[in-house]
Design an enzyme around this catalytic site. Structure first.
Site, PDB file in Angstrom:
ATOM      1  N   ARG A 117      -4.112   5.737   0.195  1.00 23.38           N
ATOM      2  CA  ARG A 117      -4.814   6.930   0.669  1.00 23.38           C
ATOM      3  C   ARG A 117      -3.992   7.892   1.515  1.00 23.38           C
ATOM      4  O   ARG A 117      -4.427   8.998   1.785  1.00 23.38           O
ATOM      5  CB  ARG A 117      -6.051   6.503   1.463  1.00 23.38           C
TER       6      ARG A 117
ATOM      7  N   ARG B 147      -9.033   9.654  -6.149  1.00 21.44           N
ATOM      8  CA  ARG B 147     -10.176   8.908  -5.616  1.00 21.44           C
ATOM      9  C   ARG B 147     -11.427   9.760  -5.448  1.00 21.44           C
ATOM     10  O   ARG B 147     -12.511   9.237  -5.267  1.00 21.44           O
ATOM     11  CB  ARG B 147      -9.792   8.227  -4.297  1.00 21.44           C
TER      12      ARG B 147
ATOM     13  N   ASP C  93      -6.375  -5.471  -6.936  1.00 12.96           N
ATOM     14  CA  ASP C  93      -6.818  -5.935  -5.622  1.00 12.96           C
ATOM     15  C   ASP C  93      -6.929  -7.451  -5.648  1.00 12.96           C
ATOM     16  O   ASP C  93      -7.212  -8.034  -6.707  1.00 12.96           O
ATOM     17  CB  ASP C  93      -8.171  -5.329  -5.235  1.00 12.96           C
TER      18      ASP C  93
ATOM     19  N   TYR D  92     -12.651 -15.176   2.103  1.00 17.85           N
ATOM     20  CA  TYR D  92     -13.519 -14.056   1.731  1.00 17.85           C
ATOM     21  C   TYR D  92     -14.816 -14.547   1.100  1.00 17.85           C
ATOM     22  O   TYR D  92     -15.903 -14.063   1.397  1.00 17.85           O
ATOM     23  CB  TYR D  92     -12.815 -13.131   0.738  1.00 17.85           C
TER      24      TYR D  92
ATOM     25  N   ARG E 130       0.825  -1.222   0.000  1.00 18.55           N
ATOM     26  CA  ARG E 130       0.000   0.000   0.000  1.00 18.55           C
ATOM     27  C   ARG E 130       0.852   1.263   0.000  1.00 18.55           C
ATOM     28  O   ARG E 130       0.421   2.296   0.513  1.00 18.55           O
ATOM     29  CB  ARG E 130      -0.942   0.044   1.210  1.00 18.55           C
TER      30      ARG E 130
HETATM   31  O1  CP3 Z   1       0.162  -2.524  -2.200  1.00 10.45           O
HETATM   32  C1  CP3 Z   1      -0.338  -1.841  -3.065  1.00 10.45           C
HETATM   33  O2  CP3 Z   1      -0.267  -0.603  -3.077  1.00 10.45           O
HETATM   34  C2  CP3 Z   1      -0.987  -2.487  -4.272  1.00 10.45           C
HETATM   35  C3  CP3 Z   1      -2.421  -2.436  -4.322  1.00 10.45           C
HETATM   36  C4  CP3 Z   1      -3.213  -3.368  -3.491  1.00 10.45           C
HETATM   37  C5  CP3 Z   1      -4.578  -3.136  -3.196  1.00 10.45           C
HETATM   38  N1  CP3 Z   1      -5.076  -4.228  -2.578  1.00 10.45           N
HETATM   39  C6  CP3 Z   1      -5.352  -1.939  -3.570  1.00 10.45           C
HETATM   40  C7  CP3 Z   1      -6.342  -1.483  -2.578  1.00 10.45           C
HETATM   41  C8  CP3 Z   1      -2.882  -4.601  -2.943  1.00 10.45           C
HETATM   42  C9  CP3 Z   1      -1.540  -5.336  -2.924  1.00 10.45           C
HETATM   43  C10 CP3 Z   1      -4.064  -5.140  -2.390  1.00 10.45           C
HETATM   44  C11 CP3 Z   1      -4.124  -6.486  -1.787  1.00 10.45           C
HETATM   45  C12 CP3 Z   1      -5.246  -6.798  -0.908  1.00 10.45           C
HETATM   46  N2  CP3 Z   1      -6.546  -6.408  -1.019  1.00 10.45           N
HETATM   47  C13 CP3 Z   1      -5.161  -7.678   0.190  1.00 10.45           C
HETATM   48  C14 CP3 Z   1      -3.932  -8.416   0.616  1.00 10.45           C
HETATM   49  C15 CP3 Z   1      -3.094  -7.587   1.454  1.00 10.45           C
HETATM   50  C16 CP3 Z   1      -3.704  -7.227   2.804  1.00 10.45           C
HETATM   51  O3  CP3 Z   1      -4.183  -6.101   2.949  1.00 10.45           O
HETATM   52  O4  CP3 Z   1      -3.720  -8.107   3.673  1.00 10.45           O
HETATM   53  C17 CP3 Z   1      -6.426  -7.766   0.768  1.00 10.45           C
HETATM   54  C18 CP3 Z   1      -6.795  -8.549   1.998  1.00 10.45           C
HETATM   55  C19 CP3 Z   1      -7.298  -6.968  -0.009  1.00 10.45           C
HETATM   56  C20 CP3 Z   1      -8.743  -6.763   0.194  1.00 10.45           C
HETATM   57  C21 CP3 Z   1      -9.016  -5.335   0.478  1.00 10.45           C
HETATM   58  N3  CP3 Z   1      -9.095  -4.365  -0.502  1.00 10.45           N
HETATM   59  C22 CP3 Z   1      -9.243  -4.712   1.732  1.00 10.45           C
HETATM   60  C23 CP3 Z   1      -9.240  -5.425   3.056  1.00 10.45           C
HETATM   61  C24 CP3 Z   1      -9.472  -3.366   1.469  1.00 10.45           C
HETATM   62  C25 CP3 Z   1      -9.833  -2.284   2.469  1.00 10.45           C
HETATM   63  C26 CP3 Z   1      -8.609  -1.815   3.134  1.00 10.45           C
HETATM   64  C27 CP3 Z   1      -8.685  -0.402   3.586  1.00 10.45           C
HETATM   65  O5  CP3 Z   1      -7.648   0.037   4.088  1.00 10.45           O
HETATM   66  O6  CP3 Z   1      -9.713   0.258   3.439  1.00 10.45           O
HETATM   67  C28 CP3 Z   1      -9.343  -3.155   0.087  1.00 10.45           C
HETATM   68  C29 CP3 Z   1      -9.447  -1.868  -0.616  1.00 10.45           C
HETATM   69  C30 CP3 Z   1      -8.152  -1.450  -1.259  1.00 10.45           C
HETATM   70  N4  CP3 Z   1      -7.429  -2.200  -2.121  1.00 10.45           N
HETATM   71  C31 CP3 Z   1      -7.526  -0.198  -1.124  1.00 10.45           C
HETATM   72  C32 CP3 Z   1      -6.398  -0.210  -1.958  1.00 10.45           C
HETATM   73  C33 CP3 Z   1      -5.408   0.905  -2.194  1.00 10.45           C
HETATM   74  C34 CP3 Z   1      -8.062   0.904  -0.228  1.00 10.45           C
HETATM   75  C35 CP3 Z   1      -8.033   2.238  -0.782  1.00 10.45           C
HETATM   76  C36 CP3 Z   1      -9.205   2.733  -1.514  1.00 10.45           C
HETATM   77  O7  CP3 Z   1     -10.366   2.459  -1.169  1.00 10.45           O
HETATM   78  O8  CP3 Z   1      -8.907   3.509  -2.414  1.00 10.45           O
END
Ligand code: CP3
Length: 338
Positions: A26, A35, A71, A147, A22
């Site tokens: 954000r 966004r 994602d 999930y 990440r």
């Molecule tokens: O690392 C990076 O910058 C690459 C992009 C990336 C995203 N998701 C974009 C994203 C990566 C590597 C992921 C992987 C991901 N997604 C995982 C595995 C890693 C981890 O977090 O354990 C999981 C479980 C997900 C599922 C997921 N997607 C969750 C739990 C969330 C909410 C998290 C939050 O902080 O709100 C997301 C949304 C998500 N995926 C965001 C991003 C940048 C949140 C930002 C947004 O809404 O713009």
């Protein structure tokens, strides 16, 4: 060879490579601005905008690797699952998998044929960041299955586990379908040009070692064995109790969180694995002083042994001050390895 790839292969490096999960997200003003006009999935499906998102932190902080913007739930959309992303919660599935019939309704999916925008993004990034290794990724089968069955994030994954114990045949069918889709997806990413692949098994630490061996390990093994030509990173959280199992996997790098020290993880994994980690992302919220103190402890503990990639145990939190991220990257790059 870039220091990130050298470290994946446990070769000597001039400085410890560093990147953060990440790192594009954000906490960055540029990302927040985008966004305002685009949803997460709109950004992901737009290769030019997605590439911009990836580039911002690499230019701002000098990270040693970039990670594609996607994602882990994306390939599930090719399998017939309906998913939406709930702000600050994560993925939510409208029809959770709760029976054999629910599994039978899913299709294997062919991400290589359906997620063209991901491979286009990779093509753009290989041109715009030619010297920065690009990490492709996929969710791992347990975390994706969890999930699908829970319908979203869960604290203890009781539904997923009870499905696994009580509907074992259906569980195995689901894990097999996920395994095939994941292999198809990461191979397409490698073909498009990624330099390494990370498999996210974020919730695997909820399993006992016995459950991991009986219900999960063979699928992870198969995926890792079928990724050719690039380093493979296996990521999990709360995995201290599983490291003995992970030592047998064909992963080049194991990513660990802050609940275990690097030296202890290495003892348990064996020194033929590289290690990634393991600063607590919450430390960044505490400011520069605590972040640099903990970073130094991690580097001292890794002791300059080849095969350490500095990273976080989980993703950068939205409230993080970007300046602190910059300070940590600079600190790691100025740390004198023995
Ligand atoms: O690392 C990076 O910058 C690459 C992009 C990336 C995203 N998701 C974009 C994203 C990566 C590597 C992921 C992987 C991901 N997604 C995982 C595995 C890693 C981890 O977090 O354990 C999981 C479980 C997900 C599922 C997921 N997607 C969750 C739990 C969330 C909410 C998290 C939050 O902080 O709100 C997301 C949304 C998500 N995926 C965001 C991003 C940048 C949140 C930002 C947004 O809404 O713009």
């Amino acid at each position: 060879m870039p220091r990130f790839i050298r470290a994946c292969k446990r070769q000597d490096v001039d400085k410890t490579p560093v990147w953060f999960m990440r790192q594009a997200g954000r906490y960055l003003p540029g990302y927040r601005k985008l966004r305002e006009n685009y949803s997460l999935f709109e950004l992901i499906r737009n290769p030019r905008l997605a590439a911009k998102v990836v580039e911002e932190p690499v230019h701002a902080f000098g990270f040693d690797a970039a990670i594609i913007f996607a994602d882990i739930v994306l390939p599930l959309t090719t399998m017939g699952a309906e998913v939406s992303l709930k702000e600050k919660v994560g993925p939510v599935f409208s029809k959770p998998v709760r029976s054999r019939a629910d599994v039978d309704r899913l299709v294997s999916g062919e991400p290589s044929k359906q997620l063209g925008f991901v491979y286009q993004q990779i093509g753009i990034l290989k041109q715009s960041l030619p010297r920065v290794p690009l990490i492709g990724f996929s969710g791992a089968p347990f975390t994706l299955a969890a999930y699908l069955v829970e319908g979203g994030y869960s604290r203890n994954f009781e539904s997923a586990k009870s499905f696994m114990y009580g509907n074992t045949e259906a569980w195995r069918k689901l894990m097999k379908m996920l395994t095939e889709s994941i292999i198809d997806y990461v191979r397409a990413q490698v073909k498009a040009g990624v330099d390494a692949v990370q498999l996210f098994d974020s919730w695997v630490g909820s399993l006992s070692p016995a459950d991991y061996s009986e219900f999960v390990e063979e699928y992870v093994s198969q995926i890792l064995a079928e990724i050719d030509g690039v380093p493979r990173i296996y990521f999990g959280t709360c995995t201290a109790g599983l490291l003995d199992r992970f030592s047998k996997l064909e992963a080049d790098v194991i990513s660990v969180d802050w609940r275990v020290t690097i030296s202890e993880a290495w003892r348990r994994l064996g020194h033929d694995k590289a290690i990634q980690g393991n600063l607590d992302p919450s430390a960044l919220l505490g400011g520069k002083q605590i972040s640099l103190r903990r970073s130094k402890e991690i580097l001292d503990d890794a002791d300059g042994r080849p095969g350490h990639i500095f990273g976080l145990g989980h993703g950068v939190l939205p409230e993080t001050d970007p300046a602190v991220v910059g300070e940590v990257v600079d600190f790691v790059h100025h740390y004198e390895l023995r």
